[in-house]
Design a protein around this motif. Structure first.
Motif, mmCIF file in Angstrom:
data_model
loop_
_atom_site.group_PDB
_atom_site.id
_atom_site.type_symbol
_atom_site.label_atom_id
_atom_site.label_comp_id
_atom_site.label_asym_id
_atom_site.label_seq_id
_atom_site.Cartn_x
_atom_site.Cartn_y
_atom_site.Cartn_z
ATOM 1 N N LYS A 221 -2.344 5.477 -5.273
ATOM 2 C CA LYS A 221 -1.234 5.100 -4.379
ATOM 3 C C LYS A 221 -0.713 6.259 -3.542
ATOM 4 O O LYS A 221 0.324 6.153 -2.902
ATOM 5 C CB LYS A 221 -0.087 4.511 -5.215
ATOM 6 N N LYS B 33 -0.586 5.396 0.217
ATOM 7 C CA LYS B 33 0.462 4.393 0.448
ATOM 8 C C LYS B 33 1.829 5.065 0.564
ATOM 9 O O LYS B 33 2.614 4.761 1.463
ATOM 10 C CB LYS B 33 0.459 3.380 -0.701
ATOM 11 N N HIS C 45 4.170 5.328 3.962
ATOM 12 C CA HIS C 45 5.450 4.619 3.896
ATOM 13 C C HIS C 45 6.483 5.255 4.835
ATOM 14 O O HIS C 45 7.266 4.571 5.482
ATOM 15 C CB HIS C 45 5.963 4.622 2.452
ATOM 16 N N ARG D 74 5.783 4.097 8.674
ATOM 17 C CA ARG D 74 5.617 2.691 9.074
ATOM 18 C C ARG D 74 6.606 2.258 10.151
ATOM 19 O O ARG D 74 6.307 1.357 10.938
ATOM 20 C CB ARG D 74 5.746 1.764 7.864
ATOM 21 N N ASN E 148 -7.594 4.213 -2.119
ATOM 22 C CA ASN E 148 -6.278 4.580 -1.581
ATOM 23 C C ASN E 148 -5.990 3.820 -0.289
ATOM 24 O O ASN E 148 -4.878 3.328 -0.081
ATOM 25 C CB ASN E 148 -6.209 6.086 -1.314
ATOM 26 N N THR F 70 -5.342 0.182 -0.986
ATOM 27 C CA THR F 70 -4.054 0.012 -1.674
ATOM 28 C C THR F 70 -2.899 0.153 -0.677
ATOM 29 O O THR F 70 -1.862 -0.499 -0.813
ATOM 30 C CB THR F 70 -3.927 1.041 -2.809
ATOM 31 N N ALA F 71 -3.092 0.979 0.344
ATOM 32 C CA ALA F 71 -2.045 1.199 1.357
ATOM 33 C C ALA F 71 -2.026 0.113 2.425
ATOM 34 O O ALA F 71 -1.026 -0.080 3.106
ATOM 35 C CB ALA F 71 -2.264 2.556 2.024
ATOM 36 N N ASN G 61 -2.852 -4.078 -5.147
ATOM 37 C CA ASN G 61 -2.258 -4.495 -3.872
ATOM 38 C C ASN G 61 -2.438 -5.998 -3.679
ATOM 39 O O ASN G 61 -3.329 -6.442 -2.960
ATOM 40 C CB ASN G 61 -2.910 -3.707 -2.729
#
Length: 271
Positions: A114, A117, A121, A124, A144, A147-148, A181
């Protein structure tokens, strides 16, 4: 430092196929450029230690101080990693060979899937689209990225054995959904390197449409000399030859993604 608040949180799309040479980086660069040309603030993140997206968009790897690697190991803030490109609305987080070290160094770290992600974050709100270019393997970096991501776009080359590795990739997507995810969708399957003169290209396209139906994008990317040449000049196809068939196909793909709500949760799940 570039930071424009976007009205919506970015849609994060990873471009993935564990086979090499299917047009992943070509798609990451040129779809990002086409979205940016549609006035969407777009960020391309080079998640591949080979760093082909970095050089293909015109960044000199040797001049870089910080890359994605430094962000992922916590040595640099995400905002510090963002570089401008020739297109005003397109930014990049570059990569370099040291990114290979991430896999080794993080092997026994809890939550290692993660890391990307968490890093994205913080970004975004500043973009409408974030496009992740994955390595040609189902590695920790690819995990990764998935998952993101909100969705996975799968380039599929119209060549022999093209569909063979796809089952494995879809199984990986399924496992990521189960464990890491649950919201991950398939954005679509993009047929690349289509040669209208060969029966094989038509056969692969027909097979893909028969198996995956609406998941296959209407846009098909042809085999195109100009598309192949553009990365060696460090330019997306839109800047290298805007009138080429390759440029037209990626503009069409961007339109399809923007128009079809493919990126707003209207995507099929693959079971």
């Amino acid at each position: 430092m570039f930071c424009v608040k976007s009205p919506h949180m970015a849609h994060i799309m990873c471009i993935s196929n564990q086979k090499g040479g299917v047009g992943k980086t070509t798609t990451a660069i040129n779809l990002s450029a086409a979205l940016a040309a549609s006035e969407k603030n777009t960020l391309i993140v080079d998640c591949d230690p080979q760093a082909n997206a970095t050089t293909g968009i015109g960044i000199d790897k040797n001049s870089l101080k910080d890359t994605l690697y430094h962000g992922m190991i916590g040595r640099a803030d995400p905002e510090q990693l963002i570089l401008n490109t020739e297109i005003r609305t397109l930014k990049i987080i570059p990569s370099r060979v040291e990114l290979i070290g991430f896999e080794v160094e993080m092997m026994s770290t809890p939550g290692r899937e993660k890391v990307l992600k968490k890093l994205l974050h913080h970004l975004r709100d500043s973009f409408e689209y974030i496009v992740l270019d994955c390595p040609p393997s189902l590695s920790l970096l690819t995990i990764n990225a998935m998952t993101a991501a909100d969705s996975v776009l799968i380039p599929l080359q119209c060549e022999f054995y093209a569909l063979e590795g796809l089952g494995q990739l879809l199984q990986t997507v399924k496992r990521i959904r189960q464990h890491l995810n649950p919201k991950l969708k398939i954005a679509g399957i993009l047929l690349t390197m289509f040669d209208k003169r060969t029966n094989l290209s038509h056969q692969v396209a027909e097979d893909a449409e028969r198996y995956f139906k609406d998941l296959v994008f209407k846009t098909i990317v042809p085999r195109n000399v100009r598309l192949g040449e553009a990365p060696s000049f460090g330019k997306p196809i839109l800047l290298y030859d805007a009138t080429s068939a390759g440029a037209e196909s990626y503009l069409n793909l961007a339109k399809e993604i923007l128009n079809n709500n493919r990126s707003s949760g209207q995507l099929q799940k693959v079971d």
